[in-house]
Write an enzyme that holds these catalytic residues in place. Structure first.
Site, mmCIF file in Angstrom:
data_model
loop_
_atom_site.group_PDB
_atom_site.id
_atom_site.type_symbol
_atom_site.label_atom_id
_atom_site.label_comp_id
_atom_site.label_asym_id
_atom_site.label_seq_id
_atom_site.Cartn_x
_atom_site.Cartn_y
_atom_site.Cartn_z
ATOM 1 N N CYS A 106 23.642 0.108 18.471
ATOM 2 C CA CYS A 106 22.479 -0.331 17.588
ATOM 3 C C CYS A 106 22.513 0.162 16.357
ATOM 4 C CB CYS A 106 21.151 0.320 18.418
ATOM 5 S SG CYS A 106 19.658 -0.294 18.110
ATOM 6 N N HIS A 124 22.220 -2.219 23.644
ATOM 7 C CA HIS A 124 22.358 -0.961 24.259
ATOM 8 C C HIS A 124 23.455 -0.810 25.452
ATOM 9 C CE1 HIS A 124 19.694 1.290 21.678
ATOM 10 N NE2 HIS A 124 19.047 0.163 21.271
ATOM 11 N N GLU A 177 23.989 1.393 27.329
ATOM 12 C CA GLU A 177 23.534 2.329 28.342
ATOM 13 C C GLU A 177 22.470 2.021 28.877
ATOM 14 O OE1 GLU A 177 21.108 3.280 24.541
ATOM 15 O OE2 GLU A 177 23.185 2.437 25.210
#
Length: 200
Positions: free
Chosen positions: A77, A181, A183
């Site tokens: 990001c 992202h 994650e």
């Protein structure tokens, strides 16, 4: 495997650490130069504003350390944007690892419904390539939150489309970066993190 997550004044660092822990790793969150240099893999995550974050990196010498790293590095990001040459956010000179500018999304006129900024939510990956992606990840959905983007170019290894096509991921040498992202992207994001961690 030693995994260093670069600690600096940016949000979202803990969520990256938790994602790696779910994969069975114990990353170190650190701003220590020697620890980062000696790590097998380095992750440079971030949620925040470009100019203030670059100022922090400079105060702590990380602006020189990060481009000098020789092991696999993954920006996420804001990490991706700071690894570029220049950002329109705060008129900021960035790390210059990728020869690409970071531009602000401008909604198209006379389009209904009007596009919202930031681009937030799930969007699919196209034109995937490089060891970061399995071919079967073409078309899969990942999670984005961003108001600025990198145009597609020679270093683009995955695209997404919001208002217009943009770089969902970049690669140059040992440096990789995702605008989305991983994650927060479920099993697809887990696979991308696994792919990064398996890089030599």
């Amino acid at each position: 495997m030693n995994i260093a997550i670069i600690k600096y004044n940016a949000g979202n660092i803990r969520s990256v650490s938790f994602a790696l822990e779910r994969l069975g790793y114990k990353p170190i969150i650190t701003g220590d130069h020697d620890t980062i240099r000696k790590a097998d893999k380095v992750i440079f995550p971030g949620v925040g504003e470009a100019s203030t974050t670059m100022a922090f990196l400079k105060q702590n010498g990380l602006h020189e350390l990060i481009p000098s790293l020789t092991q696999p590095v993954l920006g996420i990001c804001l990490g991706l944007q700071l690894m570029c040459k220049y950002s329109e956010e705060g008129d900021t000179e960035c790390l210059g690892i990728f020869n690409a500018p970071v531009k602000k999304f401008i909604p198209l006129k006379d389009v209904s419904p009007k596009q919202k900024i930031p681009h937030m939510g799930w969007n699919n990956l196209t034109h995937v390539k490089s060891p970061l992606f399995n071919p079967e990840l073409e078309g899969e959905f990942v999670y984005f939150v961003h108001s600025y983007y990198v145009p597609t170019g020679a270093e683009t290894i995955a695209q997404a489309n919001y208002i217009h096509p943009f770089s969902a991921a970049l690669q140059k040498d040992n440096f990789f970066a995702t605008q989305f992202h991983p994650e927060k992207s479920g099993s697809v994001g887990e696979q991308i993190l696994k792919n990064f961690l398996s890089l030599k």
